[in-house]
Structures are given as structure tokens and as C-alpha cells.
Scaffold this active site. Structure first.
Site, PDB file in Angstrom:
ATOM      1  N   GLY A 153       0.833  -0.860   0.076  1.00 40.46           N
ATOM      2  CA  GLY A 153       0.133   0.354  -0.213  1.00 40.46           C
ATOM      3  C   GLY A 153       0.965   1.306  -0.078  1.00 40.46           C
ATOM      4  O   GLY A 153       2.023   1.185  -0.158  1.00 40.46           O
ATOM      5  N   ARG A 154       0.485   2.238   0.156  1.00 43.32           N
ATOM      6  CA  ARG A 154       0.557   3.100   0.307  1.00 43.32           C
ATOM      7  C   ARG A 154       2.289   3.500   0.941  1.00 43.32           C
ATOM      8  O   ARG A 154       3.608   3.661   0.708  1.00 43.32           O
ATOM      9  CB  ARG A 154       0.238   4.304   1.094  1.00 43.32           C
ATOM     10  CG  ARG A 154      -0.855   4.930   0.434  1.00 43.32           C
ATOM     11  CD  ARG A 154      -1.363   6.751   0.943  1.00 43.32           C
ATOM     12  NE  ARG A 154      -2.607   5.816   2.043  1.00 43.32           N
ATOM     13  CZ  ARG A 154      -3.223   6.549   1.857  1.00 43.32           C
ATOM     14  NH1 ARG A 154      -3.756   8.295   0.828  1.00 43.32           N
ATOM     15  NH2 ARG A 154      -4.727   5.987   2.863  1.00 43.32           N
ATOM     16  N   ILE A 155       2.429   2.439   2.480  1.00 45.14           N
ATOM     17  CA  ILE A 155       3.765   2.582   2.843  1.00 45.14           C
ATOM     18  C   ILE A 155       4.746   1.949   2.079  1.00 45.14           C
ATOM     19  O   ILE A 155       6.124   2.069   1.748  1.00 45.14           O
ATOM     20  CB  ILE A 155       3.513   2.447   4.924  1.00 45.14           C
ATOM     21  CG1 ILE A 155       2.361   3.445   5.241  1.00 45.14           C
ATOM     22  CG2 ILE A 155       4.295   1.689   4.975  1.00 45.14           C
ATOM     23  CD1 ILE A 155       2.034   2.847   6.877  1.00 45.14           C
ATOM     24  N   ILE A 230       7.122  -3.010  10.403  1.00 46.93           N
ATOM     25  CA  ILE A 230       7.588  -1.884  11.027  1.00 46.93           C
ATOM     26  C   ILE A 230       5.678  -1.835  11.048  1.00 46.93           C
ATOM     27  O   ILE A 230       4.974  -0.776  11.131  1.00 46.93           O
ATOM     28  CB  ILE A 230       8.000  -0.552  10.279  1.00 46.93           C
ATOM     29  CG1 ILE A 230       8.060  -1.128   8.342  1.00 46.93           C
ATOM     30  CG2 ILE A 230       9.189  -0.690  10.466  1.00 46.93           C
ATOM     31  CD1 ILE A 230       6.432  -0.284   8.288  1.00 46.93           C
ATOM     32  N   ARG A 232       2.567  -4.675  12.060  1.00 41.47           N
ATOM     33  CA  ARG A 232       2.097  -4.906  14.234  1.00 41.47           C
ATOM     34  C   ARG A 232       3.005  -6.178  13.949  1.00 41.47           C
ATOM     35  O   ARG A 232       3.422  -6.932  13.063  1.00 41.47           O
ATOM     36  CB  ARG A 232       0.755  -5.589  13.965  1.00 41.47           C
ATOM     37  CG  ARG A 232       0.113  -3.411  13.816  1.00 41.47           C
ATOM     38  CD  ARG A 232      -0.204  -3.364  14.989  1.00 41.47           C
ATOM     39  NE  ARG A 232      -0.974  -2.099  15.025  1.00 41.47           N
ATOM     40  CZ  ARG A 232      -0.275  -1.074  14.521  1.00 41.47           C
ATOM     41  NH1 ARG A 232       0.503  -0.947  14.477  1.00 41.47           N
ATOM     42  NH2 ARG A 232      -1.434  -0.141  14.733  1.00 41.47           N
ATOM     43  N   ASP A 256      10.149  -2.244  15.156  1.00 42.45           N
ATOM     44  CA  ASP A 256       9.703  -1.819  15.974  1.00 42.45           C
ATOM     45  C   ASP A 256       8.566  -2.086  16.452  1.00 42.45           C
ATOM     46  O   ASP A 256       7.538  -0.753  17.119  1.00 42.45           O
ATOM     47  CB  ASP A 256       9.381  -0.282  14.456  1.00 42.45           C
ATOM     48  CG  ASP A 256       8.698   0.628  14.999  1.00 42.45           C
ATOM     49  OD1 ASP A 256       7.435   1.233  15.157  1.00 42.45           O
ATOM     50  OD2 ASP A 256       9.514   1.658  16.231  1.00 42.45           O
ATOM     51  N   GLU A 261       3.718  -5.283  22.951  1.00 42.00           N
ATOM     52  CA  GLU A 261       3.814  -3.873  23.762  1.00 42.00           C
ATOM     53  C   GLU A 261       3.011  -3.519  25.021  1.00 42.00           C
ATOM     54  O   GLU A 261       2.377  -3.747  25.498  1.00 42.00           O
ATOM     55  CB  GLU A 261       3.697  -3.107  22.634  1.00 42.00           C
ATOM     56  CG  GLU A 261       4.599  -3.502  21.051  1.00 42.00           C
ATOM     57  CD  GLU A 261       3.863  -2.869  19.862  1.00 42.00           C
ATOM     58  OE1 GLU A 261       3.293  -1.717  20.004  1.00 42.00           O
ATOM     59  OE2 GLU A 261       3.930  -3.388  18.908  1.00 42.00           O
ATOM     60  N   HIS A 279       8.251   0.682  19.208  1.00 36.19           N
ATOM     61  CA  HIS A 279       7.124   1.206  18.005  1.00 36.19           C
ATOM     62  C   HIS A 279       6.883   3.255  18.052  1.00 36.19           C
ATOM     63  O   HIS A 279       6.071   3.456  18.544  1.00 36.19           O
ATOM     64  CB  HIS A 279       5.762   0.883  18.780  1.00 36.19           C
ATOM     65  CG  HIS A 279       4.565   0.898  18.143  1.00 36.19           C
ATOM     66  ND1 HIS A 279       3.849  -0.151  17.854  1.00 36.19           N
ATOM     67  CD2 HIS A 279       4.469   1.776  16.781  1.00 36.19           C
ATOM     68  CE1 HIS A 279       2.549   0.216  17.145  1.00 36.19           C
ATOM     69  NE2 HIS A 279       3.203   1.084  16.469  1.00 36.19           N
TER      70      HIS A 279
HETATM   71  C1  8YV Z   1       0.896   3.680  16.559  1.00 34.11           C
HETATM   72  C2  8YV Z   1       0.523   3.276  14.729  1.00 34.11           C
HETATM   73  O1  8YV Z   1      -0.535   3.681  16.292  1.00 34.11           O
HETATM   74  O2  8YV Z   1      -0.162   4.802  12.616  1.00 34.11           O
HETATM   75  C3  8YV Z   1      -0.491   3.469  13.437  1.00 34.11           C
HETATM   76  O3  8YV Z   1      -1.128   2.473  13.264  1.00 34.11           O
HETATM   77  O4  8YV Z   1       0.624   2.103  14.819  1.00 34.11           O
HETATM   78  C4  8YV Z   1       1.412   4.491  15.150  1.00 34.11           C
HETATM   79  O5  8YV Z   1       1.644   5.521  14.609  1.00 34.11           O
HETATM   80  C5  8YV Z   1       1.251   5.004  17.472  1.00 34.11           C
HETATM   81  O6  8YV Z   1       0.270   5.046  18.475  1.00 34.11           O
HETATM   82  C6  8YV Z   1      -0.095   6.432  17.112  1.00 34.11           C
HETATM   83  O7  8YV Z   1      -1.292   6.317  18.069  1.00 34.11           O
END
Ligand code: 8YV
Length: 313
Positions: A153-155, A230, A232, A256, A261, A279
Site C-alpha cells: 500500500g502507500r507505506i 514496522i 504490527r 519496531d 507491547e 514502536h
Molecule cells: C501507533 C501506528 O498507532 O499508526 C499506527 O497504526 O502503529 C502508530 O502510529 C501510535 O500509537 C499512534 O497513536
């Protein structure tokens, strides 16, 4: 009446929340008082501000009879029970687009740190090994190596563009082929791992991707391979990852995100062939302000009866 599960690092965003809404800050309550406190505020709550890391499940939603919207300060919505929100017609928003560059930057930071063994080199200077004339291990260049991106996707595509700038060859996999991209799509995640030197996980979390990076995928990436995550922690079988790293059937991991967590297994933290960050992929001043502003704007639009800026379908 907004239930704020976690504070935004942006003071300006927090000021706007107080300006436009009556906020109830769960994150400010001592853990042992949160249950009683929540019981007192729950009947009035019409909106929830949460993050990508805090679960908004059916049991909590059931305690909020007036809730109309859940605004996620993040892009990942895997912690939200979307079946429950859809069943009650509760709107959900997230923050796509504004965090793409920073998340992709951290992915390359982790990849480069793993490739050039940055933590070990930093320690080598700090502990006097260099001064003592100890030998320095030789790294492998990035140029010409294959960067396999899982989730395009975008990322994922921003990560690929960065990796290409370092001379890497790109492949990707995700269930749906992406039209108009020049990178070839592998036939499976296993095939992508087999043909990659670096496997970057950029796919969404949730039940459909739980532990998809399993022992077989890690073995296919192999002793010269590096896993970068990066996305989950839930996408990776963390126990299998620890075994593969310890037995060197996987070369390195740069992570990350983690399964539970902020608790990271001691066995993982003890390894020398890992790079670990807490994270922080979207944690820059600019991006967290942009994310928080999207949250505020979505909440204001909802309660003004206007279209949401970034609704989750
Ligand atoms: C965290 C992220 O959620 O955007 C996401 O899904 O994993 C991070 O940005 C962070 O806790 C944002 O509030």
C-alpha cells in the site's frame, strides 16, 4: 463528551480537543481507579479518541450507550472491533497518508542499521574494542540486494522507493496485485521470502495476517536474510523468530513492533543479531501533529454533521 484513551504528543492538538470538546482523559487516571472512573463517565461518552495500539473491543463499546464515533490516532485499526462498530453504526476514522513518509523512513533506518550492524558498531567504539585493535566484521552492501515488501500500500510503496534509491531490487507480495507498479509480485509470501535478502513487513495487522510470518517463511528468508517489521507484531510468530535468530537460521531482525507491547521477551532483547525500537515509526513532531489534527478534524466534522475526512470503510 469525548473519552480520550491516550494523549497526543502535540500540545496544540490537546489544546484543540479541550477547546472543542468536553474531554474525559482515561490515560490520566491511576490504573487501579480506571474501572470505577470509566463507569462514571461512560453513559455520557459520544466519541472515543484512541491509538492504533489500544484495543476498542465489543465489551468497552457495550458500556458506551451513546458512542457515535471512534477516532484512531494512527493508521492501524486492528485493535478496534470493526464488526461491533459496524453493527451499531459507530463511525471509525484513522489517519492515513500523513504518516507514510516517517514510517517508511524508519523502515529504511532499521534496514540500514541491520545491514551495517549499527548497534554492534556503536558498542564496538564505546566499549574500547576499536582502541584495543579488535577486528571489525565486514558488512554486505545493499546495492543489488533484493528488498521484498509484504504489503504494498502507500507505506509499502514508499519503503520500496527508498530502498530503490539505495540500489536495491524490489519485489512485493500481497493478496491483491497492484496495477501500474513496476516491481514484480511474488506468487506468495513464502516465495517472496525465498527470493529476498531483506523482507520488510508493511501489511495490516488483524486476524487475516496473524503469524503469517511463520517458521517456514523465516527459514525461506534464511541465514543471510533480514526481517524488518514496522507493521504490527501480530504478523510475526515471535517465538519462531527468536528460535530462528538464536540458531542463526535467520540472519537478523530489525523490529519496531512486537507481539505484546511494551513487553519484549528477554530472549529477544538478549540477542546480538537484532535491532529494536519501541514502536516509534510515526513518532515525529510533524507527523504526530498531523495525525492529531486529522483526529480533531474528523471529530469536529462528525459532530457538525459533515462528511468525515478519513472514514474507515
Ligand atoms: C501507533 C501506528 O498507532 O499508526 C499506527 O497504526 O502503529 C502508530 O502510529 C501510535 O500509537 C499512534 O497513536
Amino acid at each position: 463528551e469525548i473519552l480520550v484513551m491516550a494523549a497526543s504528543p502535540s500540545a496544540d492538538v490537546m489544546a484543540q480537543l479541550e477547546q472543542y470538546f468536553h474531554c474525559h482523559h482515561l490515560w490520566q487516571q491511576p490504573r487501579e481507579r480506571q474501572e470505577a472512573w470509566l463507569a462514571g463517565v461512560a453513559p455520557a461518552v459520544r466519541g472515543v479518541l484512541t491509538t492504533g495500539a489500544i484495543g476498542i473491543k465489543a465489551d468497552l463499546l457495550a458500556r458506551l450507550p451513546k458512542v457515535e464515533i471512534v477516532a484512531v490516532n494512527g493508521i492501524g485499526t486492528d485493535a478496534v472491533d470493526l464488526d461491533a462498530t459496524r453493527a451499531r453504526g459507530i463511525a471509525v476514522t484513522n489517519t492515513p497518508g500523513v504518516l507514510t513518509d516517517d514510517v517508511a523512513d524508519l523502515a529504511l533506518t532499521l534496514l540500514l542499521s541491520a545491514a551495517r550492524r549499527l548497534p554492534a558498531l556503536d558498542a564496538f567504539v564505546r566499549d574500547g574494542s576499536w582502541e584495543a585493535g579488535k577486528p571489525i566484521a565486514t558488512a554486505r552492501a545493499l546495492r543489488g540486494k533484493v528488498c521484498g515488501v509484504f504489503g504494498f500500500g502507500r507505506i509499502g510503496q514508499a519503503i520500496a522507493a527508498r530502498a530503490e534509491a539505495f540500489g536495491m531490487r524490489i519485489q512485493y507480495f500481497q493478496p491483491r496485485a497492484i496495477e501500474g507498479v513496476k516491481a514484480p509480485r511474488a506468487e506468495s509470501l513464502l516465495a517472496l521470502a525465498q527470493s529476498s535478502d531483506y523482507l520488510v513487513v508493511a501489511a495490516p495487522g488483524g486476524p487475516a495476517t496473524h503469524h503469517v510470518v511463520n517458521a517456514d517463511v523465516l527459514a525461506a528468508l534464511g541465514p543471510q536474510g533480514t526481517l524488518v517489521n514496522i507493521a504490527r507484531g501480530s504478523l510475526v510468530d515471535e517465538a519462531a523468530l527468536i528460535v530462528a535468530l538464536r540458531e542463526r537460521t535467520l540472519g537478523c531482525a530489525a523490529l519496531d513492533v512486537f507481539a505484546d507491547e511494551p513487553r519484549v521477551p528477554a530472549a529477544l532483547r538478549a540477542l546480538g543479531n537484532v535491532v529494536l525500537t519501541p514502536h516509534v515509526a510515526s513518532l515525529t513532531v510533524e507527523t504526530r501533529h498531523a495525525m492529531g489534527q486529522l483526529v480533531v478534524d474528523n471529530l469536529r466534522a462528525h459532530f457538525a454533521g459533515q462528511p468525515l475526512l478519513t472514514p474507515v470503510k
